[in-house]
Design a protein around this motif. Structure first.
Motif, PDB file in Angstrom:
ATOM      1  N   UNK A   1       2.896 -10.575  33.337  1.00 37.42           N
ATOM      2  CA  UNK A   1       2.853 -10.313  31.908  1.00 37.42           C
ATOM      3  C   UNK A   1       1.518 -10.703  31.301  1.00 37.42           C
ATOM      4  N   UNK A   2       0.969 -11.825  31.763  1.00 35.33           N
ATOM      5  CA  UNK A   2      -0.351 -12.254  31.290  1.00 35.33           C
ATOM      6  C   UNK A   2      -1.416 -11.243  31.709  1.00 35.33           C
TER       7      UNK A   2
ATOM      8  N   UNK B   1       1.365 -18.578  29.417  1.00 43.05           N
ATOM      9  CA  UNK B   1       1.105 -17.489  28.469  1.00 43.05           C
ATOM     10  C   UNK B   1       0.460 -18.032  27.206  1.00 43.05           C
ATOM     11  N   UNK B   2       0.927 -19.184  26.766  1.00 36.88           N
ATOM     12  CA  UNK B   2       0.347 -19.805  25.563  1.00 36.88           C
ATOM     13  C   UNK B   2      -1.126 -20.094  25.757  1.00 36.88           C
ATOM     14  N   UNK B   3      -1.507 -20.502  26.976  1.00 36.58           N
ATOM     15  CA  UNK B   3      -2.904 -20.838  27.249  1.00 36.58           C
ATOM     16  C   UNK B   3      -3.821 -19.635  27.067  1.00 36.58           C
ATOM     17  N   UNK B   4      -3.276 -18.437  27.260  1.00 35.52           N
ATOM     18  CA  UNK B   4      -4.049 -17.206  27.058  1.00 35.52           C
ATOM     19  C   UNK B   4      -3.886 -16.649  25.643  1.00 35.52           C
ATOM     20  N   UNK B   5      -3.047 -17.283  24.857  1.00 30.76           N
ATOM     21  CA  UNK B   5      -2.827 -16.797  23.501  1.00 30.76           C
ATOM     22  C   UNK B   5      -1.914 -15.595  23.426  1.00 30.76           C
ATOM     23  N   UNK B   6      -1.110 -15.353  24.466  1.00 32.07           N
ATOM     24  CA  UNK B   6      -0.161 -14.239  24.438  1.00 32.07           C
ATOM     25  C   UNK B   6       1.175 -14.728  23.879  1.00 32.07           C
ATOM     26  N   UNK B   7       1.734 -13.973  22.984  1.00 33.92           N
ATOM     27  CA  UNK B   7       3.040 -14.330  22.421  1.00 33.92           C
ATOM     28  C   UNK B   7       4.102 -14.312  23.518  1.00 33.92           C
TER      29      UNK B   7
ATOM     30  N   UNK C   1       1.580  -7.605  21.326  1.00 29.97           N
ATOM     31  CA  UNK C   1       2.073  -7.701  22.696  1.00 29.97           C
ATOM     32  C   UNK C   1       2.899  -8.965  22.843  1.00 29.97           C
ATOM     33  N   UNK C   2       4.125  -8.818  23.348  1.00 28.68           N
ATOM     34  CA  UNK C   2       5.050  -9.943  23.477  1.00 28.68           C
ATOM     35  C   UNK C   2       5.618  -9.983  24.884  1.00 28.68           C
ATOM     36  N   UNK C   3       5.645 -11.171  25.467  1.00 30.46           N
ATOM     37  CA  UNK C   3       6.261 -11.389  26.775  1.00 30.46           C
ATOM     38  C   UNK C   3       7.631 -12.024  26.550  1.00 30.46           C
ATOM     39  N   UNK C   4       8.655 -11.409  27.116  1.00 26.62           N
ATOM     40  CA  UNK C   4       9.999 -11.994  27.121  1.00 26.62           C
ATOM     41  C   UNK C   4      10.326 -12.388  28.553  1.00 26.62           C
ATOM     42  N   UNK C   5      10.741 -13.625  28.750  1.00 25.26           N
ATOM     43  CA  UNK C   5      11.081 -14.028  30.113  1.00 25.26           C
ATOM     44  C   UNK C   5      12.012 -15.233  30.104  1.00 25.26           C
ATOM     45  N   UNK C   6      12.532 -15.505  31.297  1.00 22.60           N
ATOM     46  CA  UNK C   6      13.346 -16.697  31.519  1.00 22.60           C
ATOM     47  C   UNK C   6      12.503 -17.796  32.148  1.00 22.60           C
TER      48      UNK C   6
END
Length: 292
Positions: free
Chosen positions: A19-20, A47-53, A35-40
């Protein structure tokens, strides 16, 4: 445009990392998409480190996701709230089975090598079968063939070659003095993989290698590919990300295979031995989205 990437990832960081990778490719194109990542995944901080939601979803069982109850499920309500224009489903097709045809967005299914039984889920009351016709695109993200009519793109990588550090800069960042024999030992798949093989490779230090050990389970180096130019040898699993990163960046590697429920790392090594690619599959995927 609103793009959502949906996957699982209860162990390991691999699926979240894909996702990243896609989020990075969107940025490379300077596209003004949400762009949003949904995961378990328990590795949301990556993901936060790359600034991705990133939205972390709870695991839900077949009763919660059944035709009678799915409208109360977390994944359904989250997707309805996000209103994606494009939904990218990474492997995890079965939780969406009863409602994916209700979603008005474009849909893309991504799949690495899996055995055929992955596309059939036997439940107490019914058997679910993967339905390719519900997707606008179904894409194999590494070279493999089965009975599903996949189109193929190159493996998805977190960085392009021109985005990582030079050898000199990587050595400086790692605080390693300039030397010819540096080895990266990295395992991120399952808890315990990192420790399991360490004794086997202890001899490398005696052979003159400077060893760097890292795992995402212990807050390790991420993304480690940024430092690849510092290393002359990699020791890692043949999971999707580590295997294809080593191939893309042309690294000498020793692979320790780890057993999966629906895939084979031994098979990946065999299939990928002669496969070469220069274009990042994540960039190819973004081009496909632009053409939908």
């Amino acid at each position: 445009m609103r793009v959502v990437f949906y996957t699982s990832g209860t162990t390991g960081s691999g699926r979240l990392v894909r996702g990243i990778c896609i989020g990075n490719a969107i940025r490379r194109k300077n596209l003004d998409w949400r762009y949003t990542i949904l995961s378990l995944s328990p590795f949301a901080h990556l993901a936060d480190a790359f600034g991705h939601e990133h939205i972390e979803l709870p695991a839900e069982n077949e009763d919660q996701l059944s035709r009678e109850n799915y409208s109360s499920s977390h994944v359904y309500k989250t997707l309805i709230d996000l209103r994606p224009d494009v939904l990218i489903v990474d492997l995890l097709w079965f939780p969406l089975y009863h409602f994916i045809d209700e979603l008005s967005c474009k849909k893309i299914f991504l799949c690495h090598y899996v055995i055929d039984s992955f596309f059939r889920v036997v439940l107490p009351k019914q058997t679910l079968y993967f339905q390719p016709e519900l997707y606008d695109k179904i894409l194999a993200i590494e070279p493999f063939r089965n009975n599903i009519p996949f189109d193929e793109i190159n493996p998805i990588i977190i960085r392009n070659r021109d985005e990582i550090m030079t050898r000199e800069r990587a050595l400086e960042a790692l605080e390693i003095s300039v030397r010819e024999k540096n080895c990266l030992y990295a395992f991120n798949g399952n808890p315990g993989d990192f420790d399991r093989h360490m004794k086997k490779y202890a001899h490398l230090e005696k052979e003159g290698y400077n060893m760097v050990y890292t795992t995402n389970y212990q807050g390790g180096i991420f993304p480690v590919v940024d430092y690849f130019n510092a290393f002359d040898l990699l020791i890692c699993a043949a999971g999707y990300n580590q295997f294809w990163e080593s191939k893309y960046f042309g690294k000498k590697a020793i692979f320790e295979t780890i057993k999966g429920n629906f895939s084979s790392q031994e098979k990946r090594i065999k299939m990928g031995r002669r496969f070469k690619f220069d274009i990042n599959g994540a960039d190819q995927l973004v081009d496909i989205i632009l053409g939908l």
